[in-house]
Motif scaffolding. Structure first.
Motif, short mmCIF file in Angstrom:
data_model
loop_
_atom_site.label_atom_id
_atom_site.label_comp_id
_atom_site.label_asym_id
_atom_site.label_seq_id
_atom_site.Cartn_x
_atom_site.Cartn_y
_atom_site.Cartn_z
N TRP A 155 0.82 -1.21 0.00
CA TRP A 155 0.00 0.00 0.00
C TRP A 155 0.86 1.27 0.00
CZ3 TRP A 155 0.20 3.57 3.99
CH2 TRP A 155 0.88 3.16 5.15
N LEU A 156 2.12 1.13 0.41
CA LEU A 156 3.02 2.29 0.46
C LEU A 156 3.62 2.65 -0.91
CD1 LEU A 156 5.15 1.63 3.66
CD2 LEU A 156 3.83 3.69 3.15
N LEU A 157 3.73 1.67 -1.78
CA LEU A 157 4.43 1.89 -3.05
C LEU A 157 3.93 3.08 -3.86
CD1 LEU A 157 5.01 -1.82 -4.15
CD2 LEU A 157 6.59 -0.25 -2.99
N LEU B 140 5.37 6.29 -2.59
CA LEU B 140 6.82 6.48 -2.70
C LEU B 140 7.23 7.00 -4.07
CD1 LEU B 140 8.01 3.32 -0.77
CD2 LEU B 140 7.90 5.67 0.07
N ASP B 141 6.38 6.82 -5.07
CA ASP B 141 6.67 7.31 -6.41
C ASP B 141 6.10 8.72 -6.55
OD1 ASP B 141 7.88 4.95 -7.22
OD2 ASP B 141 5.98 4.08 -7.89
N ALA B 142 6.89 9.60 -7.15
CA ALA B 142 6.42 10.96 -7.39
C ALA B 142 5.26 10.91 -8.38
CB ALA B 142 7.54 11.83 -7.95
N PRO B 143 4.25 11.72 -8.16
CA PRO B 143 3.13 11.73 -9.10
C PRO B 143 3.58 12.21 -10.48
CG PRO B 143 2.69 13.19 -7.23
CD PRO B 143 4.06 12.63 -7.07
N ILE B 144 2.94 11.69 -11.50
CA ILE B 144 3.25 12.09 -12.87
C ILE B 144 2.68 13.49 -13.09
CG2 ILE B 144 2.80 11.59 -15.31
CD1 ILE B 144 2.56 8.62 -14.47
#
Length: 114
Positions: free
Chosen positions: A71-73, A76-80
Motif C-alpha cells: 500500500w506504500l508503493l 513512494l513514487d512521485a506523481p506524474i
C-alpha cells in the motif's frame, strides 16, 4: 469487507484496525509480539488494533511486521506531472533563462584609458 473510501475517518480507522488484527491472527502474532517486533509500546498496539487514531509511522511499522507494505508503493513514487504542469514548468525555466540573458553585463569601474 468493502469500505467506502469517502467514509468518515473513524470508519476507515476501524476497518484498518480489523484488517490489521486479522493479519496478526494469520501470522499467529499477539499484541506483545507485534509490539516487540515493531519496536512499539503494547498500549500503542492495543490502541491501533482498537481503531484509535495512530501515527503514520505506527501504521508503517505494523504493516512491515505483518508483511504487507504494498500500500506504500504508490506513495513512494512521485506523481506524474500533467501536461499543463509540464508546460508551466518549461515556461518558468524558459523565462528564467531569458531574464538571465537580458541582464546587462557588469562593467569594470575605473578610469577610461585615453
Amino acid at each position: 469487507m468493502q469500505t467506502n473510501r469517502n467514509a468518515p475517518i473513524e470508519t476507515l480507522l476501524q476497518t484498518i484496525a480489523e484488517n490489521l488484527e486479522k493479519r496478526a491472527k494469520q501470522t499467529k502474532q499477539d499484541k506483545q509480539d507485534l509490539a516487540r517486533l515493531a519496536d512499539l509500546n503494547r498500549n500503542t498496539i492495543s490502541a491501533a488494533l482498537s481503531g484509535n487514531d495512530m501515527k503514520l509511522s505506527t501504521l508503517i511499522r505494523l504493516t512491515r511486521v505483518l508483511g504487507f507494505t504494498d500500500w506504500l508503493l504508490p506513495l513512494l513514487d512521485a506523481p506524474i506531472q500533467s501536461p499543463i504542469e509540464q508546460l508551466a514548468k518549461k515556461r518558468k525555466s524558459g523565462n528564467q533563462e531569458s531574464l538571465e540573458s537580458k541582464r546587462p553585463m557588469s562593467r569594470v569601474m575605473g578610469r577610461r584609458k585615453s
